[in-house]
Design a protein around this motif. Structure first.
Motif, mmCIF file in Angstrom:
data_model
loop_
_atom_site.group_PDB
_atom_site.id
_atom_site.type_symbol
_atom_site.label_atom_id
_atom_site.label_comp_id
_atom_site.label_asym_id
_atom_site.label_seq_id
_atom_site.Cartn_x
_atom_site.Cartn_y
_atom_site.Cartn_z
ATOM 1 N N LEU G 21 38.946 49.635 28.666
ATOM 2 C CA LEU G 21 39.303 50.816 27.880
ATOM 3 C C LEU G 21 39.418 50.500 26.389
ATOM 4 O O LEU G 21 39.752 49.369 26.014
ATOM 5 N N LYS G 22 39.193 51.511 25.562
ATOM 6 C CA LYS G 22 39.351 51.349 24.111
ATOM 7 C C LYS G 22 40.779 50.959 23.736
ATOM 8 O O LYS G 22 41.010 50.359 22.695
ATOM 9 N N SER G 23 41.744 51.313 24.580
ATOM 10 C CA SER G 23 43.152 51.004 24.325
ATOM 11 C C SER G 23 43.452 49.512 24.447
ATOM 12 O O SER G 23 44.559 49.079 24.142
ATOM 13 N N GLY G 24 42.489 48.720 24.956
ATOM 14 C CA GLY G 24 42.714 47.296 25.140
ATOM 15 C C GLY G 24 43.143 46.939 26.555
ATOM 16 O O GLY G 24 43.247 45.768 26.906
ATOM 17 N N LYS G 25 43.416 47.976 27.366
ATOM 18 C CA LYS G 25 43.795 47.757 28.764
ATOM 19 C C LYS G 25 42.570 47.822 29.672
ATOM 20 O O LYS G 25 41.504 48.266 29.265
ATOM 21 N N GLN G 26 42.745 47.384 30.919
ATOM 22 C CA GLN G 26 41.688 47.477 31.915
ATOM 23 C C GLN G 26 42.178 48.260 33.124
ATOM 24 O O GLN G 26 43.355 48.200 33.477
ATOM 25 N N LEU G 27 41.246 48.974 33.756
ATOM 26 C CA LEU G 27 41.530 49.611 35.040
ATOM 27 C C LEU G 27 40.587 49.005 36.075
ATOM 28 O O LEU G 27 39.379 48.901 35.845
ATOM 29 N N ILE G 28 41.163 48.587 37.220
ATOM 30 C CA ILE G 28 40.392 47.998 38.308
ATOM 31 C C ILE G 28 40.482 48.939 39.504
ATOM 32 O O ILE G 28 41.566 49.427 39.805
ATOM 33 N N GLY G 29 39.390 49.207 40.191
ATOM 34 C CA GLY G 29 39.464 50.054 41.377
ATOM 35 C C GLY G 29 38.097 50.219 42.015
ATOM 36 O O GLY G 29 37.120 49.610 41.574
ATOM 37 N N LYS G 30 38.059 51.062 43.055
ATOM 38 C CA LYS G 30 36.809 51.316 43.778
ATOM 39 C C LYS G 30 36.203 52.606 43.225
ATOM 40 O O LYS G 30 36.863 53.651 43.211
ATOM 41 N N LEU G 31 34.954 52.561 42.775
ATOM 42 C CA LEU G 31 34.315 53.725 42.146
ATOM 43 C C LEU G 31 34.026 54.813 43.189
ATOM 44 O O LEU G 31 33.282 54.608 44.134
ATOM 45 N N LYS G 32 34.624 55.984 42.962
ATOM 46 C CA LYS G 32 34.418 57.117 43.870
ATOM 47 C C LYS G 32 33.348 58.071 43.328
ATOM 48 O O LYS G 32 32.463 58.503 44.055
ATOM 49 N N GLN G 36 27.977 62.788 33.884
ATOM 50 C CA GLN G 36 27.128 62.389 32.755
ATOM 51 C C GLN G 36 27.915 62.077 31.481
ATOM 52 O O GLN G 36 27.361 61.513 30.535
ATOM 53 N N HIS G 37 29.218 62.430 31.425
ATOM 54 C CA HIS G 37 30.058 62.052 30.288
ATOM 55 C C HIS G 37 30.734 60.705 30.524
ATOM 56 O O HIS G 37 31.554 60.276 29.735
ATOM 57 N N VAL G 38 30.412 60.069 31.667
ATOM 58 C CA VAL G 38 31.041 58.826 32.122
ATOM 59 C C VAL G 38 32.504 59.070 32.497
ATOM 60 O O VAL G 38 33.299 58.130 32.595
ATOM 61 N N ASN G 39 32.911 60.350 32.689
ATOM 62 C CA ASN G 39 34.171 60.600 33.377
ATOM 63 C C ASN G 39 34.061 59.955 34.751
ATOM 64 O O ASN G 39 33.004 59.983 35.373
ATOM 65 N N MET G 40 35.168 59.337 35.247
ATOM 66 C CA MET G 40 35.106 58.593 36.505
ATOM 67 C C MET G 40 36.347 58.831 37.341
ATOM 68 O O MET G 40 37.432 59.050 36.793
ATOM 69 N N PHE G 61 41.666 59.577 37.528
ATOM 70 C CA PHE G 61 40.570 60.246 36.828
ATOM 71 C C PHE G 61 40.570 59.702 35.409
ATOM 72 O O PHE G 61 41.576 59.815 34.699
ATOM 73 N N ILE G 62 39.448 59.126 34.958
ATOM 74 C CA ILE G 62 39.375 58.526 33.615
ATOM 75 C C ILE G 62 38.402 59.328 32.756
ATOM 76 O O ILE G 62 37.280 59.599 33.180
ATOM 77 N N ARG G 63 38.857 59.685 31.539
ATOM 78 C CA ARG G 63 37.987 60.414 30.618
ATOM 79 C C ARG G 63 36.975 59.445 30.019
ATOM 80 O O ARG G 63 37.342 58.396 29.483
ATOM 81 N N GLY G 64 35.699 59.809 30.084
ATOM 82 C CA GLY G 64 34.624 58.901 29.699
ATOM 83 C C GLY G 64 34.712 58.378 28.277
ATOM 84 O O GLY G 64 34.365 57.224 28.013
ATOM 85 N N ASP G 65 35.207 59.179 27.366
ATOM 86 C CA ASP G 65 35.176 58.749 25.957
ATOM 87 C C ASP G 65 36.241 57.711 25.636
ATOM 88 O O ASP G 65 36.373 57.321 24.473
ATOM 89 N N THR G 66 36.998 57.259 26.616
ATOM 90 C CA THR G 66 38.003 56.210 26.389
ATOM 91 C C THR G 66 37.515 54.859 26.918
ATOM 92 O O THR G 66 38.239 53.870 26.839
ATOM 93 N N ILE G 67 36.283 54.843 27.446
ATOM 94 C CA ILE G 67 35.725 53.650 28.101
ATOM 95 C C ILE G 67 34.807 52.887 27.144
ATOM 96 O O ILE G 67 33.976 53.486 26.469
ATOM 97 N N ILE G 68 34.967 51.564 27.085
ATOM 98 C CA ILE G 68 34.016 50.720 26.348
ATOM 99 C C ILE G 68 32.888 50.297 27.289
ATOM 100 O O ILE G 68 31.735 50.564 27.048
ATOM 101 N N PHE G 69 33.234 49.606 28.384
ATOM 102 C CA PHE G 69 32.197 49.231 29.342
ATOM 103 C C PHE G 69 32.754 49.103 30.747
ATOM 104 O O PHE G 69 33.973 49.086 30.947
ATOM 105 N N ILE G 70 31.837 49.061 31.704
ATOM 106 C CA ILE G 70 32.178 48.985 33.124
ATOM 107 C C ILE G 70 31.408 47.805 33.710
ATOM 108 O O ILE G 70 30.194 47.717 33.549
ATOM 109 N N SER G 71 32.127 46.903 34.391
ATOM 110 C CA SER G 71 31.429 45.798 35.051
ATOM 111 C C SER G 71 31.814 45.761 36.524
ATOM 112 O O SER G 71 32.794 46.373 36.946
ATOM 113 N N THR G 72 31.027 45.091 37.300
ATOM 114 C CA THR G 72 31.314 44.980 38.727
ATOM 115 C C THR G 72 32.408 43.938 38.926
ATOM 116 O O THR G 72 32.435 42.901 38.262
ATOM 117 N N ALA G 73 33.334 44.241 39.816
ATOM 118 C CA ALA G 73 34.540 43.412 39.991
ATOM 119 C C ALA G 73 34.194 42.051 40.622
ATOM 120 O O ALA G 73 33.183 41.934 41.298
#
Lengths: 73, 73, 73, 73, 73, 73, 73
Positions: G21-32, G36-40, G61-73
Motif C-alpha cells: 500500500l501507498k501508506s507503507g503497510k502491507q495486506l496479505i490474503g487470498k485474492l477473491k 478494472q480500477h484494481v479495487n480488490m 475490500f481495498i480501494r485500487g488507488d491506494t495500491i502500489i503493487f501486488i505480488s504472489t505470496a
C-alpha cells in the motif's frame, strides 16, 4: 456470473464495518449504502485513532477517495 | 429503489452539518446544496481547529475533493 | 428547479471573495468568472498568509484543483 | 456571451505572466499558448524562488496540474 | 490555425530537453516521442540532482503526471 | 505512422527493465505486459532501495499511477 | 490475443497475494475478486508493517488507488 469486489461490499450492508482512512484514522459503523466511487454512508459511527474512540459521529457520509480499505467489524 | 449515499446527504439539506477536511480543519454550517462531486454550499458557517472556532465564514462553497467525511451536527 | 452549489457561486460575481488554497495561503479579490472545474479569475487580488497581505497580484487565474473553499469577503 | 476564465487567460497571450507552481517555485515568461488542461508554453522564461532568479530557462512547456495560479507580470 | 502547447513540444523532437520531475530530480535526454498525457520517451538520458549527474539511464519512458515542466537543453 | 511512447515500451517486452516508483523504491524485472494506464506485470522481480536488493518478489502487478519512469536494465 | 496485466492478476484468484500500500503497510490474503480500477477483495487477510503482523482483518475490500503493487505470496 463473475463475482466483483462490489458484490462482497454489498453483503456487508446493515452490518458493522471498519473503514481505514488515508488520514490514519478509522471510522466504525453500520454500512447503510455505497456507490461506485466507494462513497459510503455509515450509521451509529465512531472515529477511532490507535484503537481509541475519539468521537461519536452518528450518521456519516464518507468520500470514497479518502478510503484505503474496508473490513468487517 | 435502492438507497444511495447521496439520498442520505439530501436529507441533511437545511440542517447543521460538520465537514471534516483533508487539511485537518473542520467546517460547521447549514447545508444549502451539493452536487455529484460532493461540492457543497453551507451557510452561517464556522471554521474549527481542534474543536475551537477559528473563523466565522458566512456562506462557503467547498470543493468536494477536499472533504474526508460529513456528519450531522 | 433545485439550487446547486454553482448557483451560489454565481451570485458572488463582481463581489469580493476569499479563496482558501491547499497551499495554506489565501487569495482575496473580486470574482470575475469561474467554470465547472472551479477554475476562477479574480481581479484586484492580494495573497494573504496568516491574515497578512504578502503580495498585490492584480488579475489572477486560479486552477480549481488547488482550492479548498471560497467564502464571501 | 458569458465571460469564462480561459477568456481572461487568452488576453495574456504575448504578455508577461507569473506562474505559481505547487512546488513552491515560480516561472516568469511570455505566454505563447495554453490548452484546456492549463498546459502552457512560455518563452524567455526564468525560474524564481523567493523572488530570486535561480535559472534562465528559454522556452518551457508546463503541465497544467502543477500550477496553482497565474498572474500578470 | 491557433498554436497549441503540444505544437511547441513537437518542435523539440530529436533535440535535447530537460524534464523537471515532481520528485525534485531532473531527466536530461533527446526527445523521441510524447502523447497527449505528456508521457514521454527520451534517449541517451541522464538523471540529475542539483545539477550533478547521478545516473546514466539510456532510453527512458516517463509517465506524464510526474512532470512539472520541460525546457530545451 | 508516427512513433508513440507506448511503441518504445512495447520493444522492452521480454527484456529487463527498471521501474522507478514514486515511493522512492525501484522494481527490477522482466517486462511481461502493460496497458494504457502504464499498469505493468514484471517477472523474476526484485525490490531495490538505494541500489541494494531488499526483496525477491517473483511476478508483480504494478499500478501505473505509482510509476515515475521506466528504463531498460 | 495479446496478454494484458489483468490476465496475470486473474491467475492469482484463489491464491495468496501480498498487496503493497501507498501508506507503507502491507495486506496479505487470498485474492477473491478485483475490477478494472484494481479495487480488490481479499480473504483471511492480515495487515503487516515491517514484516510484523499488526492485525487480523478477515475479508477486506481495498480501494485500487491506494495500491502500489501486488505480488504472489
Amino acid at each position: 456470473m463473475e463475482l466483483r469486489p462490489f458484490d462482497t461490499l454489498n453483503e456487508s450492508k446493515g452490518k458493522g464495518i471498519i473503514i481505514e482512512l488515508k488520514s490514519g484514522k478509522q471510522l466504525i459503523g453500520k454500512l447503510k449504502s455505497f456507490d461506485q466511487h466507494v462513497n459510503m454512508v455509515i450509521e451509529d459511527s465512531e472515529e477511532k485513532v490507535n484503537n481509541e474512540t475519539t468521537r461519536k459521529l452518528g450518521t456519516v457520509f464518507i468520500r470514497g477517495d479518502t478510503i484505503i480499505f474496508i473490513s468487517t467489524a
